[in-house]
Structure formats: structure tokens, C-alpha cells
Enzyme design. Structure first.
Site, PDB file in Angstrom:
ATOM      1  N   HIS A 460       0.827  -1.206   0.000  1.00  0.00           N
ATOM      2  CA  HIS A 460       0.000   0.000   0.000  1.00  0.00           C
ATOM      3  C   HIS A 460       0.864   1.260   0.000  1.00  0.00           C
ATOM      4  O   HIS A 460       0.695   2.151  -0.847  1.00  0.00           O
ATOM      5  CB  HIS A 460      -0.918  -0.003   1.227  1.00  0.00           C
ATOM      6  N   GLU A 461       1.786   1.345   0.952  1.00  0.00           N
ATOM      7  CA  GLU A 461       2.591   2.561   1.061  1.00  0.00           C
ATOM      8  C   GLU A 461       3.509   2.734  -0.141  1.00  0.00           C
ATOM      9  O   GLU A 461       3.782   3.865  -0.560  1.00  0.00           O
ATOM     10  CB  GLU A 461       3.392   2.557   2.358  1.00  0.00           C
ATOM     11  N   HIS A 464       1.760   4.669  -2.733  1.00  0.00           N
ATOM     12  CA  HIS A 464       1.929   6.114  -2.565  1.00  0.00           C
ATOM     13  C   HIS A 464       3.284   6.565  -3.116  1.00  0.00           C
ATOM     14  O   HIS A 464       3.394   7.606  -3.774  1.00  0.00           O
ATOM     15  CB  HIS A 464       1.850   6.487  -1.082  1.00  0.00           C
ATOM     16  N   HIS A 467       3.257   6.837  -6.770  1.00  0.00           N
ATOM     17  CA  HIS A 467       2.517   8.035  -7.179  1.00  0.00           C
ATOM     18  C   HIS A 467       3.443   9.246  -7.178  1.00  0.00           C
ATOM     19  O   HIS A 467       3.371  10.107  -8.068  1.00  0.00           O
ATOM     20  CB  HIS A 467       1.337   8.241  -6.220  1.00  0.00           C
TER      21      HIS A 467
END
Length: 672
Positions: A460-461, A464, A467
């Protein structure tokens, strides 16, 4: 006296902050000089005798504040990841100054007049799409910051912003102090029965680090249900651990929550909105409070029904109704009994470095073509921080990724991503991003073994991080994760899909001692076991989201009264006062909404998950782990930052607006 390292650009690769040279005492002087320099630059732009042009106004603003940007990025990462008394003191001093500085910029009448003149003639300026969006976003930001208020209104707005900033800083610092004070200290190792050997060793090391030699200390994460509740055999220890978690910071942060909520409500009314929630969502993809309410209300009944079915299964195994401190414990037993899944027994298959290199990084290589190489010659802000260089598919340098994986007393709970350097073609900058986690640090020489939930969080991280790393925009305003808060979780949630993708899982899920791969049949049992807990997970999340919503839909002038009484009434009204499922965050340690950027925005996780689940369906329909899919997703969404309207970008990527059915199916919430 040594030269302050913030006063000039870093000479390190990608302008990585020179952490080896940075001291706590450098921050405040750098902030003070950075604020003064930026304000002088802004005033010069506003006072320029030449007519406003895009270059001498908007581009000049984008180029301004370099020193302030450098020190802010480094400081606010450290203020959450490696907190010292000096950093806390600086944060308390600088937060109201930054609020006042933001007001000085956004309420500068000359500057707003120049922006307005450009906006009014925008059709004749010949701007490209990104430049036009920059102009539109600046005008909106200044309007929402009170640029059109009269003098009295602006004076009161400045007061409110300063008071909110100070109260929010105190709220966050209180959580850190209260969580540390409420850590559970145990003297008898028998009280830790059920925990793995490495978890017991970590608790012993934690005890030594916190000054409790010979004792075992279970430190609190920032959410309600602590991870150890699923394993501890001693019911009284479970009760004490959960009680300590739920009762944190009540005396200090209860009154502060009331103060922050009422000040935000007054500010929203001053700016012309019926509530802080209405103010927030007007500039988010949700658009209106009703859109958020409709989604949350739709989810509550099926989530509760699902949770009650789970509760029945737990009660059958426990021989009676379960209390809140029993839920996770018996849920693990149900998983073992029904699905033959033992979370603790799986941890040897999830060694941190193996998951990181052969899971997280490998998946990113397969989908996007990137490669990741560790740079031990570069140092972070703490000895535990590791630095990696990221290269694009063609071998060109892309940016730096910092991994700060382990929990420590100086770090707040949870997991998050920060940008230390934001990508910008205008400024010639490539990204430097950091992921923070709170994995228990193993004994020297031992591998860090993860739960699958922690594995999922790594993916998940890193979503980020991707991104931020894939950002390909001209203006700093739009860089990386500078998107609406109810969109920012979307790319990270999509990246979770690779954690259970067969060709990825088979590479990283390998027993750290024997080298044996995880048995093939375990994967489906893991999926089934995870589906069993969706009722609990969704209810605890919705309780927190609707609690946030209750605090921030208050009209101006409303006295919420006692914070805990308000919380109880709000949960009861929402139908979520479940005695065995506390909210994921209670009011007094709800960092996201009272000391971070998610006020009236905790709904964002489920809102973004609608987009995520729909996108996962797209990947699956188009062959899954394929470079062509990654290139399409990167080009359409990950690289664009805030330079395009996010929902328009999603619709262009998907060929239609998002659908909620994939989310409902994923969470087991479709009506039978």
C-alpha cells in the site's frame, strides 16, 4: 558555528537532504529565514509594476519559497518519524507562524488582483492545459482561503487559522505522549503466552529501550485494536491492552477536539459554508456532503449484518458472547478452525527483506519496468532508514526511495508516505519519497517477520511512493500526491492487489529458515479467511468515518459538549455503537482528523476504494501483471498528479464513471 545546511540546495544526488549534517537546532533558523525570503518574493510579485502575466505571476509564485520548501519537507517528516523534544518545541513554535504565513500569502490583495486579472482573461492567454489548470487552481485556492472577505473577516480568519494550528499541533503531540505513557508493562513472560518468540523478544527489547529493564512492554499503535489482541491467551492482559488503547489522551485531547471542531465550524461559516465538511468536500472529488453521506449510509446496514454473522461464529467458539478485547483473539481461532490459517504460523514466510525485494519491488518492475537499487552510501534521518535509487524502464534515473520500516519510541504510530523532494520540470527536480512503517524491530541478527496485514501495508505505502516517483508534471503545485484527499489513497490501494498475485506471492512467500515456498493451497485459504473479517473491518472503519463526519458537520455556534459524550451519541445515531467493535480511532487519538490533513476526509479511504476495486477489475480483465497495463495506468493517472481533474482522468482511463459493485463484492456487502 557550522553553516546551516538548509540555506543552500543539497549537493547530494536528487537533492536528498544532507541528514548527516542536519541538527535539530538548524530547523528554526531555517524556517525563520525561509518565511522571510518567501514573503519578500511574494510581495515583490504582488508589487510588480508590470501588468500581470502568467510568467511574472504564476510561474514566479511556483519558483518562490525554495528554502521554506526544503526545510518544511525535512522537518515535518522528522516531526512524525523521529520526534525529539527539540523538534516538538520547534513544531509548537513554527505551526502558528506557518498558518500566519499562509494567510499573508493567500490574503495579499495585490497578489489576488493579479491572479484574478489573469483568470478573467484566461481564454486569450494561449495557455496549455496544465498551465490553465494551474491558474484555475490558484484562483480557487485564494478564494477558499478568504481572499474575498472584508478586512474584519480576514482579521478573524487569521485568528482562527492560528488557533486551529496551535491546537492541532498540541493534539498530535499529546497522542505521542499519551501512547507512550499508556504502553502496557508486563513483568511475567507467562502473560505473553500466545505471542511468537520473536514478538516476545521484541517486547523485551522494547522494555529495555523504554527504561523498563527486565520487563516486557507492548507499545500502542495509533489505532484502537492492537495487533497483539489476536494472539494473547491471557484474557485479562487483552482487556488491559485494549482499555489502555481506548482511553488514551482523554483528559488532554477531549477538550482540544471540541475546540478544533468548533473553530473549524466558525471558519467554514465565515467562508460561506454551512459546515467544515461542506467546505472540505466542495474542493474534493465527492463534491457535496450528501454524496459522502449516501455512500456511508449505504454501507452501514450490510456491514453490520456481516459483523453480526461473524459475532455469532465467535460466540459459538467462545461458548458465549465475546467482548471487544476477545474479538480478534477468537477471530484468529475461527480462521484456524474454518480455514486452517494461523496468522502467527505464516509470519516465517514473510521476512521483510524478501517481501520488499521479491514482492514489492519485483511487482513494480513487472508492472512498470522500474528497478530499485540500495544506496548504502546515502544516509537518512535515523540509522534505521535505508535509501534506494529507482531507475525507469529505460535505465534512466527516476528518484530516491527511503524506507523507514521499524517502530521506535520517537515515531508516531501507523504507516505513511512523505515527499522530501517533489518532482517538477519547471524546477528541474526529481522526486525523493519516504515510506514510514511501524514493524517491530527484531533482535540483532534476526530477520523482521511480518503479519500478512503488514505485508499488505508495504504494498500500500509503496503505491503512494510510486505516485510520487512517477510524477511527470511541470509545476510543483501539481506534483505527485498533490491530489484531492479523497483521491490520494486510490493508487496506493490499487498497488495492494499485487500482494496476493500468484506470480508475485510465490517469489516472496518463502520460509526464511527452510527456503520452502508457502504451500499453494494456503493462498485461497488466506483469501477466505480475510473475507471472514470484512464485517469487523468495515464496521470499525465506518464508525471512525462517521465519527469524523459528525464532528465536522456541526454548524457554527454549536456546542458539542463533552467530547466522549458527543462521540457516544454520534455512534448511536449512526447505528454503529457496537459494544464489541470500537471505532478504528476514538476521538482523543484520531490523528487523521484533528492533527493531520484528513479532517472531514476519513471517508476518503472507502471513497477511493470504490475507484480501486473498479481498477483492479480492469487489471484482471486485461491480463493482470503486464507492462502494457502498468504503462496505461501510469500514463493516465499516476504520472499526472494534480495537473488534471482526477475524476475526469479516471473516466478517461476506465471509459466510464466508477461503479460501486466491485467494492461491495470485495467486502462481502452485496445483498444476497
Amino acid at each position: 558555528m557550522t553553516t546551516n545546511p538548509f540555506l543552500s540546495p543539497s549537493p547530494l544526488p536528487y537533492e536528498l537532504p544532507p541528514f548527516a549534517d542536519i541538527r535539530d537546532e538548524h530547523y528554526l533558523p531555517a524556517f525563520e529565514q525561509g518565511l522571510a525570503e518567501h514573503l519578500a518574493e511574494v510581495e515583490a510579485i504582488a508589487a510588480d509594476p508590470e501588468p500581470a502575466t502568467f510568467e511574472n505571476t504564476l510561474v514566479a509564485l511556483e519558483r518562490s519559497g525554495a528554502l521554506l520548501a526544503r526545510v518544511s519537507a525535512a522537518f515535518f517528516n522528522q516531526a512524525s518519524a523521529h520526534i525529539t523534544p527539540a523538534v516538538q518545541e520547534t513544531e509548537s513554535r513554527i505551526s502558528p507562524l506557518l498558518a500566519a504565513h499562509s494567510d499573508a500569502v493567500r490574503l495579499n490583495p495585490g497578489l489576488y488582483a493579479r491572479i484574478t486579472s489573469l483568470y478573467d482573461t484566461r481564454d486569450s492567454l494561449g495557455l496549455d492545459a496544465e498551465s490553465l489548470r494551474l491558474l484555475e487552481r490558484y484562483r480557487t485556492a485564494f478564494q477558499r482561503s478568504g481572499a474575498e472577505l472584508d478586512a474584519d473577516g480576514q482579521r478573524r480568519l487569521r485568528e482562527l487559522n492560528a488557533e486551529i494550528a496551535a491546537a492541532s499541533t498540541a493534539f498530535g503531540q499529546n497522542i505521542v505522549a499519551a501512547s507512550k505513557a499508556a504502553a502496557l508493562v508486563l513483568d511475567d513472560p507467562a502473560q505473553l503466552s500466545g505471542l511468537s518468540a520473536d514478538a516476545i523478544a521484541a517486547a523485551a527489547e522494547n522494555g529495555t529501550a523504554l527504561g523498563h529493564d527486565g520487563s516486557y512492554v507492548l507499545s500502542l499503535r495509533n489505532f484502537s485494536n492492537q495487533l497483539e489482541l489476536g494472539s494473547l491467551d491471557d484474557r485479562d492482559v487483552r482487556r488491559r491492552l485494549l482499555t489502555a488503547s481506548l482511553n488514551r489522551a482523554q483528559d488532554t485531547n477531549g477538550p482540544l477536539a471540541v475546540t478544533i471542531a468548533t473553530l473549524r465550524a466558525e471558519r467554514a461559516a465565515l467562508l460561506g459554508y454551512p459546515s467544515h465538511a461542506a467546505y472540505v468536500v466542495a474542493d474534493r472529488t465527492a463534491g457535496t456532503p450528501q454524496a459522502v453521506t449516501d455512500l456511508l449510509d449505504r454501507l452501514v446496514p450490510p456491514a453490520l449484518a456481516n459483523a453480526e454473522r461473524e459475532a455469532d461464529a465467535l460466540a459459538e467458539l467462545a461458548g458465549g458472547p465475546v467482548e471487544a478485547w476477545d474479538w480478534s483473539y477468537y477471530a484468529e481461532k475461527v480462521r484456524k478452525e474454518r480455514h486452517n490459517i494461523d496468522e502467527a504460523a505464516l509470519r516465517p514466510y514473510f521476512a521483510l527483506d524478501k517481501v520488499l525485494h521479491d514482492g514489492v519491488f519485483h511487482a513494480a518492475h513487472e508492472v512498470y519496468g522500474i528497478t530499485v537499487t540500495e544506496r548504502p552510501d546515502l544516509v537518512g534521518y535515523h540509522p534505521d532508514v535505508r535509501v534506494f535509487e529507482v531507475f525507469d524502464a529505460d535505465g534512466s534515473p527516476l528518484g530516491l526511495f527511503l524506507g523507514d520500516f521499524f517502530a521506535r519510541a520517537s515515531k508516531r504510530g501507523g504507516a505513511w508516505m512523505n515527499s522530501l523532494v517533489s518532482q517538477s520540470e519547471l524546477l528541474g527536480k526529481r522526486p525523493v519519497v519516504v515510506n514510514n512503517h511501524n514493524i517491530a524491530k527484531p533482535a540483532a541478527g534476526e530477520p523482521a517477520l511480518l503479519t500478512f496485514s503488514q505485508v499488505d501495508t508495504l504494498f500500500h505505502e509503496f503505491g503512494h511512493a510510486l505516485h510520487g516517483l512517477f510524477s511527470a508534471v511541470r509545476y510543483p503545485y501539481f506534483s505527485g500526491t498533490s491530489v484531492p484527499s479523497d483521491f490520494v489513497e486510490y493508487p496506493s490501494q490499487v498497488n495492494e492487489m499485487w500482494s496476493l498475485w500468484p506470480s508475485v506471492l510465490e517469489r516472496y512467500a518463502v520460509h526464511h529458515e527452510t527456503g520452502e515456498p508457502m504451500p499453494a493451497d494456503v493462498v485461497q485459504r488466506m483469501r477466505d479467511a480475510a473475507r471472514f473479517g470484512q464485517g469487523f473491518t468495515t464496521v470499525e472503519y465506518l464508525a471512525a468515518a462517521l465519527l469524523d463526519w459528525a464532528w465536522h458537520t456541526l454548524p457554527a455556534g454549536t456546542d458539542p459538549g463533552d467530547a466522549l459524550a458527543f462521540e457516544a451519541a454520534a455512534l448511536k445515531k449512526a447505528g454503529l455503537a457496537h459494544p464489541a467493535i470500537p471505532p478504528r480511532y476514538r476521538t482523543t487519538y484520531f490523528q487523521h482528523i484533528f492533527a493531520s490533513q484528513y479532517s472531514a476526509g476519513y471517508y476518503s479511504y472507502i471513497w477511493s476504494e470504490v475507484l480501486d476495486a473498479d481498477t483492479v477489475t480492469w487489471f484482471e480483465d486485461n491480463g493482470g501483471l503486464r507492462r502494457a497495463n502498468g504503462d496505461t495506468f501510469r500514463r493516465a493517472l499516476l504520472s499526472r498528479g494534480g495537473s488534471v481533474d482526477p475524476m475526469a482522468a479516471f473516466a478517461a482511463f476506465r471509459g466510464r464513471p466508477p461503479r460501486t459493485e466491485p467494492l461491495l463484492e470485495r467486502r462481502g456487502l452485496l445483498t444476497p
